[in-house]
Write a protein that holds these residues in place. Structure first.
Motif, short mmCIF file in Angstrom:
data_model
loop_
_atom_site.label_atom_id
_atom_site.label_comp_id
_atom_site.label_asym_id
_atom_site.label_seq_id
_atom_site.Cartn_x
_atom_site.Cartn_y
_atom_site.Cartn_z
N VAL A 155 -1.27 3.87 7.39
CA VAL A 155 -1.96 3.56 6.12
C VAL A 155 -1.19 4.16 4.95
O VAL A 155 -0.98 3.51 3.92
CB VAL A 155 -3.41 4.08 6.16
CG1 VAL A 155 -4.07 3.91 4.80
CG2 VAL A 155 -4.20 3.35 7.24
N ALA A 156 -0.77 5.42 5.10
CA ALA A 156 -0.05 6.10 4.01
C ALA A 156 1.29 5.42 3.74
O ALA A 156 1.68 5.24 2.58
CB ALA A 156 0.16 7.57 4.37
N ASP A 157 2.00 5.04 4.81
CA ASP A 157 3.29 4.36 4.64
C ASP A 157 3.12 3.03 3.92
O ASP A 157 3.95 2.66 3.08
CB ASP A 157 3.95 4.15 5.99
CG ASP A 157 4.43 5.46 6.62
OD1 ASP A 157 4.47 6.48 5.88
OD2 ASP A 157 4.73 5.47 7.82
N PHE A 158 2.06 2.32 4.24
CA PHE A 158 1.85 1.02 3.60
C PHE A 158 1.59 1.20 2.10
O PHE A 158 2.10 0.44 1.27
CB PHE A 158 0.69 0.28 4.26
CG PHE A 158 0.57 -1.15 3.86
CD1 PHE A 158 1.18 -2.14 4.62
CD2 PHE A 158 -0.11 -1.53 2.71
CE1 PHE A 158 1.09 -3.48 4.25
CE2 PHE A 158 -0.20 -2.85 2.32
CZ PHE A 158 0.40 -3.84 3.10
N LYS A 159 0.79 2.22 1.77
CA LYS A 159 0.51 2.46 0.37
C LYS A 159 1.77 2.91 -0.37
O LYS A 159 1.99 2.53 -1.54
CB LYS A 159 -0.57 3.53 0.22
CG LYS A 159 -1.95 3.06 0.67
CD LYS A 159 -2.98 4.16 0.51
CE LYS A 159 -4.37 3.69 0.93
NZ LYS A 159 -5.40 4.78 0.80
N ALA A 160 2.59 3.70 0.30
CA ALA A 160 3.79 4.22 -0.35
C ALA A 160 4.87 3.15 -0.49
O ALA A 160 5.53 3.04 -1.52
CB ALA A 160 4.34 5.42 0.43
N GLN A 161 5.05 2.36 0.53
CA GLN A 161 6.13 1.36 0.54
C GLN A 161 5.71 0.03 -0.06
O GLN A 161 6.55 -0.79 -0.41
CB GLN A 161 6.62 1.16 1.98
CG GLN A 161 7.17 2.43 2.60
CD GLN A 161 7.48 2.27 4.07
OE1 GLN A 161 7.39 1.18 4.62
NE2 GLN A 161 7.83 3.38 4.72
#
Length: 787
Positions: free
Chosen positions: A403-409
């Motif tokens: 989830v965090a990677d999707f928001k960041a990328q």
């Protein structure tokens, strides 16, 4: 006699033969025939030589006649000779029967004489056989008596090497006297043998107890020849003696292990489990050096020591883990399990497992190549909940990281070359799943596998909700449901907010990822069923998770459909607001059609390219859009009122243009033109044809009423009064005019379409008024020109 007359003579002779054969016996007939055929054959041979000899023909013919005449005359005495020969044969047969009878009588007398001669010989044979048996029995008895005496003496002197050979011989001889046990002397010898065996067993056990005392850890300096021979004797004695010897030796051999690795010792805990396995490896080497030659090879003592060590270790580890369960961490548990399974692999390489019996080894059907698999590691299974809880925690952290990677990328970049990109996080998730499944199957194939499956199900659903559904373009509605309507806000009265290119690609990427997850989840279910115990297969079921991914796919397709559908709404609204009664001539397609086509050309190629790897879902998108757009178009079509004749013609032209665009929708804007799927084409043709039929009914004159109503029923198979009234409104008829037409329709509706036609009904394509006919023909030409 001339040779030319011979054929006739032969004919005459054939007749004579026939008559002669009827009147005489067969033998005469046979001799005559033989002579006759010899003469005829000779004649044929002579005839064949005529062309190859230099003798005049007249001489050869004369010679041939003489030969035949001689042969025929020789036949005259055949009958008499035959009868004489027959009589002589009968006499000879009678003499032969007489001689045979004499021979038979003499043979019977000879047989009787032989029986009398051999009667005494048989008696002598029986006597000899009995005598031989008696001598053999006496020899066996002598051997048994001497052997028992020697056996008792050797036992007292502990001469086990000689006893081993002698005891087996005595027991073999004793078998011959089983049927003579009623004789007191034989029974006494048998009892002495049993007593000697009992004494030997007790004496050998005492010798081993002295050499390997149960108390203490002191061991003899080396192997004993006496004990080695004692083992050979134990092989012959009661099997319980052998089992007792092995039990005592193994117990004494492992006594040091129990002391060193007591529960209260620091080396007994899991973090030092390697020391246990190092100790037994040293003991096995020590055994081979000191005692390898003392025990028979078929006793497999080294393997038995290792197996007993495993049983003891499993019991001890289970006890200490129950006591210190709160201290077990997942890393420590996995470390202990790994070292243990490595040791079990070492045993499988060194030993065959032939000493393992039913009940001594926990059932581990998933490792048939290693008979020792689980022999120690089975003790860790009750504590695998620590591993399962750890995996639960790890997977939760993994989902949070996704989830965090999707928001960041951010969403994936548009990918029109290779189709919608599958989110890399789903591949990472299933790789981790595979690692967990393989690791857990090595630990246990029972209940822990079911617990792990439950964890898999939990995070498959979370991935579907948080990563896939959670990242679809959000909408804000009162119900909180997933809908596009709130995104479609009007701008300047005609434009609506649409998904951007990035948002369309994101939806397609999520759809492709959901499809990948759906297929991989099905494979995961199959693999879990292969790994788990057969009795637990029915408890492996990931159907609910597969349904969740199917829901994500449906939601994604619905978003794409609603986006394109809503983008076309302003154009359809503009169509319904046009003053169609004021249209004076039929021109090019209307601006609203151009707007619809523009939106289709903008959206569909993007969606098609991003769903290139999931072609079947692009087809579903096309079908759902057609099922949504066409009814909406017809609804707006009914709002176009009133419509003049020219306005209806223009609408028909627009409808046909839209129909052509929709038929081409799956490949629109593509360099590679593919034929649209038949299922999609059928929907478009059926829906848009209905729209065309509605307009054709509107274009038709409403008088005479019967013709108009009949044509309506004929062209619209789903005709009803509601649709009919809408068409009348489109024509601009007043309510007073509509009432009579509606009443007529109600009267005509029950009649099947095939029976509606009457002599007075006219075809809608060729109406009676000349003006209407010319207008429709003009419209058809215009449509053909545009195509």
């Amino acid at each position: 006699m001339s040779h030319r007359a011979l054929p006739f003579i032969f004919l005459l002779i054939d007749e004579i033969i026939y008559i002669y054969g009827i009147q005489h016996v067969f033998i005469c007939n046979s001799l005559f025939l033989c002579r006759y055929f010899q003469a005829r054959t000779l004649w044929i041979e002579q005839i064949s030589m005529l062309s190859s000899t230099s003798i005049p023909f007249s001489q050869r013919s004369k010679r041939l006649d003489d030969n035949i005449r001689t042969v025929v005359r020789g036949q005259t005495n055949v009958g008499q000779d035959g009868r004489q020969a027959l009589e002589e044969a009968q006499k000879a047969i009678q003499q032969l029967f007489g001689k045979i009878k004499d021979i038979k009588d003499k043979a019977e007398k000879s047989e009787q004489m032989v029986k009398e001669i051999t009667r005494d010989i048989k008696q002598l044979d029986h006597a000899k056989r009995h005598l031989t048996t008696s001598i053999t029995t006496l020899n066996h008895l002598h051997m048994l008596a001497g052997g028992v005496d020697s056996l008792e003496a050797m036992t007292r002197r502990r001469q086990y090497g000689e006893v081993a050979n002698l005891l087996q011989g005595v027991m073999n001889v004793l078998e011959h006297f089983h049927k003579y046990m009623g004789i007191p002397q034989i029974r006494q010898l048998s009892e002495r043998v049993k007593a000697a065996q009992t004494e030997l067993g007790q004496q050998i056990l005492a010798d081993f107890e002295e050499a390997f005392p149960s108390q203490g850890t002191k061991r003899p300096g080396g192997p004993s020849n006496v004990l080695r021979d004692a083992c050979l004797v134990a092989n012959i004695l009661d099997p319980r003696i052998k089992q007792e010897i092995m039990k005592k030796f193994i117990k004494q051999h492992l006594s040091e292990y129990l002391v060193l690795f007591q529960e209260n010792q620091d080396v007994a805990w899991l973090d030092k489990i390697d020391r246990r396995y190092a100790w037994i490896k040293r003991q096995l080497v020590d055994y081979e050096e000191k005692y390898g030659c003392m025990f028979p090879r078929e006793w497999y003592m080294a393997e038995r020591i290792a197996v007993e060590f495993c049983h003891v270790t499993r019991t001890e580890l289970a006890k200490i883990m129950r006591t210190r369960a709160k201290e077990i961490e997942v890393k420590l548990l996995l470390f202990a399990i790994q070292r243990t399974t490595n040791f079990e692999g070492f045993l499988a390489k060194r030993f065959s497992g032939c000493t393992l019996t039913d009940g001594t080894l926990p059932k581990k059907p998933k490792a048939p190549d290693n008979p020792f698999h689980g022999i120690v590691s089975k003790c860790f299974e009750p504590h695998l909940y620590v591993y399962i809880e750890s995996q639960d925690k790890n997977l939760g952290e993994l989902i949070d990281r996704f989830v965090a990677d999707f928001k960041a990328q951010g969403p994936p970049k548009p990918n029109t070359d290779e189709g919608g990109a599958v989110l890399p996080s789903c591949a990472d998730l299933f790789v981790y799943y595979k690692k967990c499944m393989v690791q857990c199957s090595q630990l246990s194939t029972g209940e822990p596998m079911i617990a792990l499956t439950t964890i898999f199900q939990k995070y498959l659903r979370e991935y579907a909700w948080k990563i896939l559904s959670g990242n679809l373009p959000k909408t804000t509605t009162s119900s909180g449901g997933l809908t596009i309507s709130s995104l479609l806000k009007e701008k300047e009265g005609s434009e609506v907010a649409k998904f951007t290119l990035e948002e369309l690609c994101l939806i397609c990427s999520i759809l492709s990822t959901a499809e990948y997850c759906l297929a991989t989840t099905q494979q995961l279910e199959e693999k879990l069923k292969e790994k788990v115990d057969v009795s637990l297969i029915e408890r492996i079921n990931l159907t609910g998770e597969m349904d969740t991914f199917s829901t994500v796919i449906s939601s994604s397709i619905q978003l794409l459909v609603q986006d394109l559908d809503a983008a076309c709404d302003p154009a359809l609204t503009a169509m319904s607001k046009m003053q169609w009664q004021n249209v004076e001539h039929v021109g090019d397609q209307s601006p609203y059609v151009t707007s619809v086509i523009l939106h289709i050309k903008q959206n569909v190629p993007i969606i098609r390219d991003n769903l290139a790897s999931t072609r079947k879902y692009f087809t579903q998108f096309c079908i759902k859009f057609a099922n949504s757009f066409i009814p909406k178009f017809i609804t707006h079509l009914f709002k176009c009122k009133p419509i003049s004749m020219v306005g209806a013609e223009q609408l028909l032209l627009d409808t046909h243009s839209l129909k052509m665009v929709l038929l081409d929708l799956p490949s629109i804007g593509s360099q590679v033109v593919r034929k649209a799927p038949a299922s999609y084409t059928k929907i478009v043709v059926k829906g848009m044809t209905r729209a065309e039929m509605i307009l054709k009914v509107v274009m038709a004159p409403h008088e005479p009423l019967v013709v108009f109503v009949d044509n309506y029923i004929k062209l619209l198979t789903d005709c009803n009064t509601e649709t009919f009234q809408k068409i009348l409104d489109m024509k601009g008829l007043k309510r007073s005019e509509q009432s009579s037409m509606l009443e007529l329709l109600r009267q005509r509706l029950p009649v099947p379409p095939s029976g509606v036609e009457s002599a007075g009904s006219l075809s809608l394509m060729a109406p009676t008024p000349e003006q209407e006919s010319s207008r429709i023909r003009k419209l058809e030409k215009l449509i053909k020109k545009r195509l």
